[in-house]
Design an enzyme around this catalytic site. Sequence first.
Site, PDB file in Angstrom:
ATOM      1  N   HIS A  10      10.055  62.971  78.998  1.00  0.00           N
ATOM      2  CA  HIS A  10      10.304  63.943  80.078  1.00  0.00           C
ATOM      3  C   HIS A  10       9.202  64.523  81.295  1.00  0.00           C
ATOM      4  CE1 HIS A  10       6.739  65.495  78.048  1.00  0.00           C
ATOM      5  NE2 HIS A  10       7.346  65.397  76.745  1.00  0.00           N
ATOM      6  N   GLU A  82      11.088  63.589  69.990  1.00  0.00           N
ATOM      7  CA  GLU A  82       9.587  63.157  69.459  1.00  0.00           C
ATOM      8  C   GLU A  82       9.443  63.496  67.976  1.00  0.00           C
ATOM      9  OE1 GLU A  82       6.931  61.287  70.265  1.00  0.00           O
ATOM     10  OE2 GLU A  82       5.959  62.421  71.951  1.00  0.00           O
TER      11      GLU A  82
END
Length: 194
Positions: A10, A82
């Site tokens: 990201h 994550e």
Amino acid sequence: MKKTLYLMRHGQTLFNSRRKIQGSCDSPLTELGIKQAEAAALYFKEQNIIFDHAYCSTSERASDTLEIVTELSYTRLKGLKEWNFGTFEGESEDLNPPLPYGDFFVKFGGEDQKELQQRMATTCQKIMEEDNEVVLAVSHGAALRNFMRHWEHKSSITQQDRIGNCCILKFEYENREFKLVEIINHNFSDVVQV
């Protein structure tokens, strides 16, 4: 048949800019993070890369990045999230222990490194076993690094440096195995703020 997975981190977030441990918690993209995603979108357009499908983690920073990179409909998957750092999330990155982390975060309510690697590998295999040939998946720095580690025995490319925001890892997928074939940074982390 060989398939291609573009696994991307990201764009920069508020926590990234403040050097905060992010993990499973979330923070919004910064102006720089938006520009990094726009630069990645331009890269894919200039290379004439057309995706069959797109995926991202369930974190907003990943879906916001994906929506800048492509207008393609996409699927959010928890398996692309994550590493869960437990009670360290939201704290200063200065509190991270020395590498490798291994099972350090487990005693703080987080995830074991091997669990993260297996979760990412299983999720990406499921994605590539769908009727897809060229896939974009937006995930996170530690998740990408550990996916690379899981498959490093199949790849000749190694990444020693930090995986910058909007870094793109190009993998070939064949016979249920991934091989890293290219690391695409294009200075996405150095996009000038306006």
